[in-house]
Write a protein that holds these residues in place. Sequence first.
Motif, PDB file in Angstrom:
ATOM      1  N   ALA A   1       4.896  -8.106   3.449  1.00  0.00           N
ATOM      2  CA  ALA A   1       5.528  -7.376   2.798  1.00  0.00           C
ATOM      3  C   ALA A   1       5.715  -6.160   3.436  1.00  0.00           C
ATOM      4  O   ALA A   1       6.389  -5.561   3.280  1.00  0.00           O
ATOM      5  CB  ALA A   1       5.021  -7.147   1.964  1.00  0.00           C
ATOM      6  N   GLU A   2       4.885  -5.225   4.092  1.00  0.00           N
ATOM      7  CA  GLU A   2       5.307  -4.151   4.809  1.00  0.00           C
ATOM      8  C   GLU A   2       6.325  -4.144   5.476  1.00  0.00           C
ATOM      9  O   GLU A   2       7.456  -3.287   5.309  1.00  0.00           O
ATOM     10  CB  GLU A   2       4.285  -3.746   5.600  1.00  0.00           C
ATOM     11  CG  GLU A   2       3.901  -2.291   5.693  1.00  0.00           C
ATOM     12  CD  GLU A   2       2.721  -2.231   6.867  1.00  0.00           C
ATOM     13  OE1 GLU A   2       2.719  -0.860   7.446  1.00  0.00           O
ATOM     14  OE2 GLU A   2       1.388  -2.413   6.371  1.00  0.00           O
ATOM     15  N   LYS A   3       6.524  -5.006   6.604  1.00  0.00           N
ATOM     16  CA  LYS A   3       7.231  -5.626   7.396  1.00  0.00           C
ATOM     17  C   LYS A   3       8.467  -5.314   7.427  1.00  0.00           C
ATOM     18  O   LYS A   3       9.512  -5.213   7.058  1.00  0.00           O
ATOM     19  CB  LYS A   3       6.150  -6.574   8.832  1.00  0.00           C
ATOM     20  CG  LYS A   3       5.540  -6.293   9.375  1.00  0.00           C
ATOM     21  CD  LYS A   3       6.083  -7.109  10.471  1.00  0.00           C
ATOM     22  CE  LYS A   3       4.330  -7.172  11.109  1.00  0.00           C
ATOM     23  NZ  LYS A   3       4.059  -8.113  12.680  1.00  0.00           N
TER      24      LYS A   3
ATOM     25  N   ARG B   1       0.398  -1.456  -0.049  1.00  0.00           N
ATOM     26  CA  ARG B   1       0.035   0.363  -0.058  1.00  0.00           C
ATOM     27  C   ARG B   1       1.111   1.219   0.338  1.00  0.00           C
ATOM     28  O   ARG B   1       0.433   1.978  -0.678  1.00  0.00           O
ATOM     29  CB  ARG B   1      -1.178  -0.327   0.967  1.00  0.00           C
ATOM     30  CG  ARG B   1      -2.210  -0.659   1.233  1.00  0.00           C
ATOM     31  CD  ARG B   1      -2.949  -1.239   2.264  1.00  0.00           C
ATOM     32  NE  ARG B   1      -3.968  -1.569   2.617  1.00  0.00           N
ATOM     33  CZ  ARG B   1      -5.175  -1.803   1.858  1.00  0.00           C
ATOM     34  NH1 ARG B   1      -6.024  -0.712   2.159  1.00  0.00           N
ATOM     35  NH2 ARG B   1      -5.878  -2.391   1.871  1.00  0.00           N
ATOM     36  N   CYS B   2       1.974   1.500   1.203  1.00  0.00           N
ATOM     37  CA  CYS B   2       2.440   2.240   1.232  1.00  0.00           C
ATOM     38  C   CYS B   2       3.746   3.155   0.336  1.00  0.00           C
ATOM     39  O   CYS B   2       5.010   3.380   1.750  1.00  0.00           O
ATOM     40  CB  CYS B   2       2.179   2.987   2.533  1.00  0.00           C
ATOM     41  SG  CYS B   2       0.923   3.267   3.502  1.00  0.00           S
ATOM     42  N   ILE B   3       4.637   2.384  -0.472  1.00  0.00           N
ATOM     43  CA  ILE B   3       5.625   2.270  -0.975  1.00  0.00           C
ATOM     44  C   ILE B   3       5.335   2.839  -2.460  1.00  0.00           C
ATOM     45  O   ILE B   3       4.759   2.658  -3.245  1.00  0.00           O
ATOM     46  CB  ILE B   3       6.420   1.197  -1.059  1.00  0.00           C
ATOM     47  CG1 ILE B   3       5.575  -0.083  -1.649  1.00  0.00           C
ATOM     48  CG2 ILE B   3       6.354   1.090   0.133  1.00  0.00           C
ATOM     49  CD1 ILE B   3       6.969  -1.367  -1.779  1.00  0.00           C
TER      50      ILE B   3
ATOM     51  N   ALA C   1      10.364  -2.447   5.943  1.00  0.00           N
ATOM     52  CA  ALA C   1      10.881  -1.499   6.664  1.00  0.00           C
ATOM     53  C   ALA C   1      11.542  -1.750   6.958  1.00  0.00           C
ATOM     54  O   ALA C   1      13.003  -1.559   7.268  1.00  0.00           O
ATOM     55  CB  ALA C   1       9.655  -1.441   7.732  1.00  0.00           C
ATOM     56  N   SER C   2      11.866  -3.432   6.819  1.00  0.00           N
ATOM     57  CA  SER C   2      13.115  -4.045   7.503  1.00  0.00           C
ATOM     58  C   SER C   2      14.236  -3.963   6.709  1.00  0.00           C
ATOM     59  O   SER C   2      15.383  -3.654   6.918  1.00  0.00           O
ATOM     60  CB  SER C   2      13.084  -5.019   7.728  1.00  0.00           C
ATOM     61  OG  SER C   2      13.231  -6.556   6.992  1.00  0.00           O
ATOM     62  N   MET C   3      13.954  -3.481   5.441  1.00  0.00           N
ATOM     63  CA  MET C   3      14.923  -2.789   4.554  1.00  0.00           C
ATOM     64  C   MET C   3      15.009  -1.850   4.155  1.00  0.00           C
ATOM     65  O   MET C   3      16.270  -1.296   3.024  1.00  0.00           O
ATOM     66  CB  MET C   3      14.426  -3.662   2.914  1.00  0.00           C
ATOM     67  CG  MET C   3      14.781  -5.504   2.935  1.00  0.00           C
ATOM     68  SD  MET C   3      16.073  -6.507   2.386  1.00  0.00           S
ATOM     69  CE  MET C   3      16.091  -6.231   4.743  1.00  0.00           C
ATOM     70  N   GLY C   4      14.918  -0.898   4.926  1.00  0.00           N
ATOM     71  CA  GLY C   4      14.804   0.528   4.744  1.00  0.00           C
ATOM     72  C   GLY C   4      14.079   1.261   3.993  1.00  0.00           C
ATOM     73  O   GLY C   4      14.444   2.542   3.436  1.00  0.00           O
ATOM     74  N   VAL C   5      13.038   0.497   3.367  1.00  0.00           N
ATOM     75  CA  VAL C   5      12.576   1.379   1.891  1.00  0.00           C
ATOM     76  C   VAL C   5      11.246   2.184   2.619  1.00  0.00           C
ATOM     77  O   VAL C   5      10.165   1.768   4.085  1.00  0.00           O
ATOM     78  CB  VAL C   5      11.845   0.025   1.387  1.00  0.00           C
ATOM     79  CG1 VAL C   5      10.442   0.612   0.447  1.00  0.00           C
ATOM     80  CG2 VAL C   5      12.453  -1.192   0.986  1.00  0.00           C
TER      81      VAL C   5
ATOM     82  N   LEU D   1       6.032 -12.304  -0.759  1.00  0.00           N
ATOM     83  CA  LEU D   1       5.263 -12.198   0.345  1.00  0.00           C
ATOM     84  C   LEU D   1       4.656 -11.122   0.438  1.00  0.00           C
ATOM     85  O   LEU D   1       3.959 -10.143  -0.476  1.00  0.00           O
ATOM     86  CB  LEU D   1       6.846 -10.752   1.236  1.00  0.00           C
ATOM     87  CG  LEU D   1       7.815 -11.401   1.484  1.00  0.00           C
ATOM     88  CD1 LEU D   1       9.201 -10.465   2.161  1.00  0.00           C
ATOM     89  CD2 LEU D   1       7.665 -12.846   2.556  1.00  0.00           C
ATOM     90  N   THR D   2       3.292 -10.817   1.171  1.00  0.00           N
ATOM     91  CA  THR D   2       2.329  -9.910   0.707  1.00  0.00           C
ATOM     92  C   THR D   2       1.581  -9.981   1.947  1.00  0.00           C
ATOM     93  O   THR D   2       1.853  -9.627   3.505  1.00  0.00           O
ATOM     94  CB  THR D   2       0.878 -11.654   1.161  1.00  0.00           C
ATOM     95  OG1 THR D   2      -0.092 -11.063   0.161  1.00  0.00           O
ATOM     96  CG2 THR D   2       0.423 -11.970   1.947  1.00  0.00           C
ATOM     97  N   ASP D   3       1.398  -8.213   2.021  1.00  0.00           N
ATOM     98  CA  ASP D   3       0.200  -7.480   3.181  1.00  0.00           C
ATOM     99  C   ASP D   3       1.197  -6.960   4.370  1.00  0.00           C
ATOM    100  O   ASP D   3       2.021  -5.993   3.494  1.00  0.00           O
ATOM    101  CB  ASP D   3      -0.967  -8.402   3.116  1.00  0.00           C
ATOM    102  CG  ASP D   3      -2.006  -7.051   3.946  1.00  0.00           C
ATOM    103  OD1 ASP D   3      -2.174  -5.642   3.858  1.00  0.00           O
ATOM    104  OD2 ASP D   3      -3.298  -7.383   4.260  1.00  0.00           O
ATOM    105  N   ARG D   4       0.863  -7.450   4.496  1.00  0.00           N
ATOM    106  CA  ARG D   4       1.012  -7.635   6.433  1.00  0.00           C
ATOM    107  C   ARG D   4       3.028  -7.310   5.836  1.00  0.00           C
ATOM    108  O   ARG D   4       4.079  -6.795   6.317  1.00  0.00           O
ATOM    109  CB  ARG D   4       0.756  -7.216   7.563  1.00  0.00           C
ATOM    110  CG  ARG D   4      -0.786  -7.336   7.358  1.00  0.00           C
ATOM    111  CD  ARG D   4      -0.990  -6.812   8.897  1.00  0.00           C
ATOM    112  NE  ARG D   4      -1.514  -8.167   8.930  1.00  0.00           N
ATOM    113  CZ  ARG D   4      -2.463  -9.103   9.825  1.00  0.00           C
ATOM    114  NH1 ARG D   4      -2.161  -8.200  11.309  1.00  0.00           N
ATOM    115  NH2 ARG D   4      -2.920 -10.527   9.614  1.00  0.00           N
TER     116      ARG D   4
END
Length: 308
Positions: free
Chosen positions: A122-124, A96-98, A127-131, A117-120
């Motif tokens: 993929a979101e986590k 959603r937010c990238i 974040a861990s990759m600094g995106v 990876l999907t949804d949450r």
Amino acid sequence: MDPVVVVHGGGASGITKERRECVRQGILSAATVGYNILKAGGSAVDAVEGAVVVLENDPEFNAGCGSVLNINGDIEMDASIMDGRDLSTGAVSAVRCIANPIKLARLVMEKTPHCFLTDRGAEKFAASMGVPQIPGEQLVTERSRKHLEKEKREKGAQKADCKKNMGTVGAVALDCKGNVAYATSTGGIINKMVGRVGDSPCVGSGGYADNNIGAVSTTGHGESILKVNLARLTLFHLEQGKSLEEAATLSLGYMKSRLRGLGGIILVDKAGGWVVKWTSTSMPWAAAKAGKLHSGIELGEVNTVDLL
């Protein structure tokens, strides 16, 4: 090998005169970026990612910041990428937010033991990759809002018009070392149910790449493409000795006759041959090879210019 990149901007039921030049310039820019990466010695994966990022950043296309809206008025994006050298694959769905789902898909391919990876999750991972995360509304265009309102008025909730919803972007490439890759990205279909996933992140449907055969990226009605595994079906025909043109025609023809599904294909083989084919009304495309940039939108339209 003489490198080649081919890009598409999605099947369409018709592009308005007002948008046509913007769409044309966007698709030409994507092909040029991809080709310049190849000419500088970059890999096929670098090239398809670079080309798709250009289209994700262009609000004229249904990917990234131009993505269509689901039934709740939100954006949920899907993307996948594949390296033909070893069949490495990365895919994400319902993100959603990238800004660039295709970049996240590549990180899945290169930084995890998984393919998808999907949804949450993929979101986590992002974040861990600094995106960087951005507010979802920054990706929503006024045109997307109007399209959703119109779809709801005309079709009602959760009754998306399959014939009108065929927006995807994609790229295929062959690099100087003979490696192939594909990348496909989309915002999905207008007024879709929350959590709906189409063909674009699904390897074998939204795309496929194998150095022993070639690479393909698809666009069209996602549910139809999924049911026939359109990308892998196309490469199967190529494996069986069909020409590029025959392989694309046979697979699209089967999807149309079996399911009445419309779509499009960009295809490059391991020798550097390429073809674009579609059954929808139009499909913006561009291809760069040997210093020439070819492009078109409507059936039979081919424009060629020299690349600087």
